[in-house]
Design a protein around this motif. Structure first.
Motif, PDB file in Angstrom:
ATOM      1  N   ALA A  53       0.727  -1.326   0.188  1.00 13.52           N
ATOM      2  CA  ALA A  53       0.001  -0.028   0.066  1.00 13.52           C
ATOM      3  C   ALA A  53       0.643   1.281   0.031  1.00 13.52           C
ATOM      4  O   ALA A  53       0.548   2.173  -0.829  1.00 13.52           O
ATOM      5  CB  ALA A  53      -0.825   0.051   1.202  1.00 13.52           C
ATOM      6  N   GLY A  54       2.002   1.064   0.738  1.00 16.14           N
ATOM      7  CA  GLY A  54       2.979   2.559   0.622  1.00 16.14           C
ATOM      8  C   GLY A  54       3.565   2.614  -0.258  1.00 16.14           C
ATOM      9  O   GLY A  54       4.486   3.580  -0.508  1.00 16.14           O
ATOM     10  N   LYS A 109     -14.199   4.477   5.791  1.00 12.10           N
ATOM     11  CA  LYS A 109     -13.130   4.863   6.692  1.00 12.10           C
ATOM     12  C   LYS A 109     -11.925   4.064   6.508  1.00 12.10           C
ATOM     13  O   LYS A 109     -10.938   4.888   6.767  1.00 12.10           O
ATOM     14  CB  LYS A 109     -13.667   4.699   8.285  1.00 12.10           C
ATOM     15  CG  LYS A 109     -14.285   5.641   8.897  1.00 12.10           C
ATOM     16  CD  LYS A 109     -14.731   5.420  10.265  1.00 12.10           C
ATOM     17  CE  LYS A 109     -16.149   5.767  10.911  1.00 12.10           C
ATOM     18  NZ  LYS A 109     -16.216   5.229  12.102  1.00 12.10           N
ATOM     19  N   ARG A 110     -11.930   2.818   6.134  1.00 13.23           N
ATOM     20  CA  ARG A 110     -10.778   2.055   5.896  1.00 13.23           C
ATOM     21  C   ARG A 110     -10.245   2.657   4.473  1.00 13.23           C
ATOM     22  O   ARG A 110      -8.959   2.802   4.557  1.00 13.23           O
ATOM     23  CB  ARG A 110     -11.340   0.605   5.465  1.00 13.23           C
ATOM     24  CG  ARG A 110     -10.032  -0.104   4.967  1.00 13.23           C
ATOM     25  CD  ARG A 110      -8.899  -0.677   5.920  1.00 13.23           C
ATOM     26  NE  ARG A 110      -8.026  -1.225   5.410  1.00 13.23           N
ATOM     27  CZ  ARG A 110      -6.812  -1.580   5.889  1.00 13.23           C
ATOM     28  NH1 ARG A 110      -6.508  -0.781   7.106  1.00 13.23           N
ATOM     29  NH2 ARG A 110      -5.899  -2.263   5.558  1.00 13.23           N
ATOM     30  N   GLY A 111     -11.228   3.013   3.359  1.00 13.36           N
ATOM     31  CA  GLY A 111     -10.408   3.777   2.521  1.00 13.36           C
ATOM     32  C   GLY A 111      -9.650   4.949   2.708  1.00 13.36           C
ATOM     33  O   GLY A 111      -8.762   5.359   2.112  1.00 13.36           O
ATOM     34  N   GLN A 112     -10.285   5.793   3.533  1.00 12.76           N
ATOM     35  CA  GLN A 112      -9.751   7.089   3.886  1.00 12.76           C
ATOM     36  C   GLN A 112      -8.286   6.656   4.565  1.00 12.76           C
ATOM     37  O   GLN A 112      -7.468   7.551   4.156  1.00 12.76           O
ATOM     38  CB  GLN A 112     -10.631   7.935   4.802  1.00 12.76           C
ATOM     39  CG  GLN A 112     -10.189   9.108   5.240  1.00 12.76           C
ATOM     40  CD  GLN A 112     -11.135  10.088   6.117  1.00 12.76           C
ATOM     41  OE1 GLN A 112     -12.062   9.416   6.735  1.00 12.76           O
ATOM     42  NE2 GLN A 112     -10.985  11.436   6.064  1.00 12.76           N
ATOM     43  N   TYR A 113      -8.333   5.957   5.314  1.00 14.77           N
ATOM     44  CA  TYR A 113      -6.908   5.451   6.158  1.00 14.77           C
ATOM     45  C   TYR A 113      -5.925   5.236   4.973  1.00 14.77           C
ATOM     46  O   TYR A 113      -4.860   5.605   5.143  1.00 14.77           O
ATOM     47  CB  TYR A 113      -7.291   4.411   7.014  1.00 14.77           C
ATOM     48  CG  TYR A 113      -6.113   3.828   7.881  1.00 14.77           C
ATOM     49  CD1 TYR A 113      -5.364   4.572   8.674  1.00 14.77           C
ATOM     50  CD2 TYR A 113      -5.233   2.771   7.338  1.00 14.77           C
ATOM     51  CE1 TYR A 113      -4.220   4.138   9.574  1.00 14.77           C
ATOM     52  CE2 TYR A 113      -4.353   2.410   8.161  1.00 14.77           C
ATOM     53  CZ  TYR A 113      -3.557   3.165   9.105  1.00 14.77           C
ATOM     54  OH  TYR A 113      -2.384   2.646   9.624  1.00 14.77           O
ATOM     55  N   LEU A 114      -6.406   4.343   4.190  1.00 18.50           N
ATOM     56  CA  LEU A 114      -5.442   3.804   3.015  1.00 18.50           C
ATOM     57  C   LEU A 114      -5.009   4.763   2.052  1.00 18.50           C
ATOM     58  O   LEU A 114      -3.802   4.977   1.829  1.00 18.50           O
ATOM     59  CB  LEU A 114      -6.156   2.698   2.324  1.00 18.50           C
ATOM     60  CG  LEU A 114      -6.114   1.296   2.984  1.00 18.50           C
ATOM     61  CD1 LEU A 114      -7.088   0.337   2.303  1.00 18.50           C
ATOM     62  CD2 LEU A 114      -5.024   0.625   3.264  1.00 18.50           C
ATOM     63  N   VAL A 115      -5.991   5.741   1.720  1.00 12.37           N
ATOM     64  CA  VAL A 115      -5.658   6.632   0.686  1.00 12.37           C
ATOM     65  C   VAL A 115      -5.097   8.002   1.286  1.00 12.37           C
ATOM     66  O   VAL A 115      -3.760   8.317   0.703  1.00 12.37           O
ATOM     67  CB  VAL A 115      -6.841   7.211  -0.071  1.00 12.37           C
ATOM     68  CG1 VAL A 115      -6.633   8.458  -0.935  1.00 12.37           C
ATOM     69  CG2 VAL A 115      -7.483   6.092  -0.764  1.00 12.37           C
ATOM     70  N   LEU A 151      -2.949  -5.924  -2.853  1.00 15.49           N
ATOM     71  CA  LEU A 151      -3.727  -5.552  -1.792  1.00 15.49           C
ATOM     72  C   LEU A 151      -4.812  -6.563  -1.652  1.00 15.49           C
ATOM     73  O   LEU A 151      -5.355  -7.062  -2.532  1.00 15.49           O
ATOM     74  CB  LEU A 151      -4.286  -4.235  -1.583  1.00 15.49           C
ATOM     75  CG  LEU A 151      -3.418  -3.435  -0.763  1.00 15.49           C
ATOM     76  CD1 LEU A 151      -1.873  -3.077  -1.170  1.00 15.49           C
ATOM     77  CD2 LEU A 151      -3.934  -1.675  -0.862  1.00 15.49           C
ATOM     78  N   PRO A 152      -5.624  -6.959  -0.706  1.00 21.86           N
ATOM     79  CA  PRO A 152      -6.789  -7.689  -0.621  1.00 21.86           C
ATOM     80  C   PRO A 152      -7.924  -6.803  -1.246  1.00 21.86           C
ATOM     81  O   PRO A 152      -7.676  -5.776  -1.232  1.00 21.86           O
ATOM     82  CB  PRO A 152      -7.115  -7.782   0.912  1.00 21.86           C
ATOM     83  CG  PRO A 152      -6.154  -7.420   1.723  1.00 21.86           C
ATOM     84  CD  PRO A 152      -5.199  -6.520   0.775  1.00 21.86           C
ATOM     85  N   LYS A 153      -8.777  -7.683  -1.977  1.00 23.68           N
ATOM     86  CA  LYS A 153      -9.691  -6.861  -2.761  1.00 23.68           C
ATOM     87  C   LYS A 153     -10.540  -6.004  -2.097  1.00 23.68           C
ATOM     88  O   LYS A 153     -11.291  -5.023  -2.571  1.00 23.68           O
ATOM     89  CB  LYS A 153     -10.557  -8.082  -3.636  1.00 23.68           C
ATOM     90  CG  LYS A 153     -10.001  -8.797  -4.480  1.00 23.68           C
ATOM     91  CD  LYS A 153     -11.000  -9.541  -5.591  1.00 23.68           C
ATOM     92  CE  LYS A 153     -10.234 -10.233  -6.533  1.00 23.68           C
ATOM     93  NZ  LYS A 153     -11.174 -11.048  -7.544  1.00 23.68           N
ATOM     94  N   SER A 154     -10.669  -6.455  -0.706  1.00 23.36           N
ATOM     95  CA  SER A 154     -11.631  -5.641   0.036  1.00 23.36           C
ATOM     96  C   SER A 154     -10.943  -4.096   0.383  1.00 23.36           C
ATOM     97  O   SER A 154     -11.699  -3.339   0.419  1.00 23.36           O
ATOM     98  CB  SER A 154     -11.693  -6.387   1.453  1.00 23.36           C
ATOM     99  OG  SER A 154     -10.463  -6.712   2.107  1.00 23.36           O
TER     100      SER A 154
END
Lengths: 147, 304
Positions: free
Chosen positions: B54-55, B196-202, B286-289
């Motif tokens: 992800a990073g 929220k998970r998307g916000q964290y990742l992006v 990354l996992p599809k989720s």
């Protein structure tokens, strides 16, 4: 009268030549080839995703189009066509022409390899799509400005 | 008379010293206190690997055009030419001398989330700590644990080659004062868990905004134009808008975005281009989720 007729003919000739010239602009030619490749990838993608049933003739036409278009593609980057007509071509193409040609040729030969052992079902079309798609990405990474 | 001059001079000196002290206080490196990094469990290496992809660590820290297992040798050395000078990417492999093998979790964590190096120095924001600042201590610990499992490289990277005054790390304190923030980049109205998970990742590990958000003349993100795209900081072309107002991807569904991140294909089977090719290849691990979460977040941010 005679002069008028001649000048009309000359004008018509010029106009005709001008139109042919516009359609023959290298930027337009290479964009048309990319559209053909993209359309063919779309045909394969619809089968790989299961949106359309597997059809051998469709697959063969699509992969053949990709092979032929990719082979011809690098012929349309003469000096002077670096900019204009919304080109997304990177200046890096003209600095690394041999590598650029090699990358286009790789797509063509990979497509030929797919044709030599034709995909027979949805899953193998998906695999072929992955192979060809990786070639798209590798070349676009180095040589296309559009993200 | 002389005594008045002396008093004025003294008062002036006091103001200057006090001002310098305040400026130093505001701009000094500010690592987290030790307890921030204490009491974490043994690292979850699988989660660490997800964060590694992800990073996008490999895109700067591995050798250019590295493929397969070579991508996991984070030897550094790549040159990043910018308007401020040339940055040379450091070695972050587990080599104890050339890399970060001798670092503690606190040293690694403060570099990642506070932009403070192991000597207590400011780090340059070419290393996107102003995004990584949002990462949880647990995730930092998991990533650090994973990085330690990768091959060590003895490569010693060159120091940065920057023009004055950017070569003075003390100036970075001012930059941080102006632009560093660990707060959310956008306020979302009642976001779901997936958003929220998307916000964290992006906004955090994925550091998407570092390229997809335009910058001002001092290199700070124009956060009112969050993810609105702009000129390519690395050269020709433009970085696209990826908000719902985008002319390129605004019409894509969440599924289209997730599929693009997984496969590199747009809905009409065009491919990714430029530096996004590498980003997409990293994200495909990354996992599809998580890819679905990124897509959900990109649909939830304000249209630009």
């Amino acid at each position: 009268m005679n002069l008028k007729r001649v000048s009309t003919a000359v004008m018509a000739l010029c106009l005709g030549a001008g139109m042919a010239f516009a359609a023959g602009e290298p930027q337009a030619e290479r964009q048309a080839l990319m559209k053909k490749i993209g359309g063919s990838m779309g045909e394969l993608g619809a089968i790989a995703k299961g949106q359309k049933p597997y059809d051998a003739a469709t697959v063969k036409t699509a992969v053949s189009t990709i092979s032929a278009s990719a082979k011809d593609f690098p012929n349309h980057f003469p000096a002077g066509s670096e900019t204009g007509m919304d080109t997304a071509a990177s200046p890096a193409i003209w600095q690394n022409m041999a590598d650029f040609k090699a990358k286009a040729m790789k797509l063509s030969t990979d497509a030929d390899t797919v044709l030599a052992s034709m995909p027979t079902d949805q899953a193998s079309v998906g695999q072929a799509l992955q192979t060809l798609g990786a070639d798209c990405g590798t070349c676009h990474q180095a040589y296309r400005l559009k993200r | 008379m002389a005594s008045i001059t002396a008093k004025l001079a003294l008062a002036g000196a006091i103001v200057v010293v006090a001002g310098a002290a305040v400026a130093y206080g505001l701009t000094r490196p500010q690592p987290y206190p030790a307890e921030h990094w204490a009491g974490l469990a043994a690292p979850d290496l699988a989660n660490g690997e997800t964060l590694f992809w992800a990073g996008g660590c490999v895109s700067c820290h591995a050798q250019k055009d590295a493929k397969g297992e070579e991508q996991k040798v984070l030897s550094g050395g790549r040159a990043l030419p910018t308007a401020f000078g040339t940055f040379h990417v450091p070695n972050i492999s587990p080599d104890p001398k050339a890399g970060i093998g001798a670092w503690t979790l606190a040293e690694f964590g403060n570099a990642m989330t506070r932009g403070v190096g192991p000597e207590g120095e400011h780090l340059y924001p070419s290393f996107p700590y102003s995004s990584y600042a949002r990462m949880t201590p647990k995730d930092v610990n998991d990533l650090f644990g994973y990085l330690k499992t990768l091959p060590a490289s003895p490569n010693v990277a060159s120091p940065h080659d920057l023009s004055f005054p950017f070569n003075l790390r003390v100036t970075l304190g001012g930059w941080k004062l102006l632009f560093f923030s660990a707060e959310p980049r956008v306020a979302l109205n009642a976001p779901s868990e997936i958003v929220k998970r998307g916000q964290y990742l992006v906004e955090g590990p994925g550091h998407c905004g570092e390229c997809h958000t335009p910058r001002n003349a001092l290199g700070g993100l124009q956060t009112d134009q969050w993810l609105a795209g702009g000129p390519n900081p690395e050269g020709e072309g433009r970085i696209p808008d990826i908000t719902p107002g985008s002319q390129t991807i605004g019409s894509w569904s969440e599924g289209d975005i997730a599929n693009y991140l997984e496969t590199g294909f747009t809905p009409d089977f065009d491919s990714a281009g430029g530096s996004m090719v590498e980003v997409q290849q990293n994200l495909s691990h990354l996992p599809k989720s998580d890819l679905a979460a990124i897509a959900a977040y990109l649909k939830a941010v304000p249209a630009r």
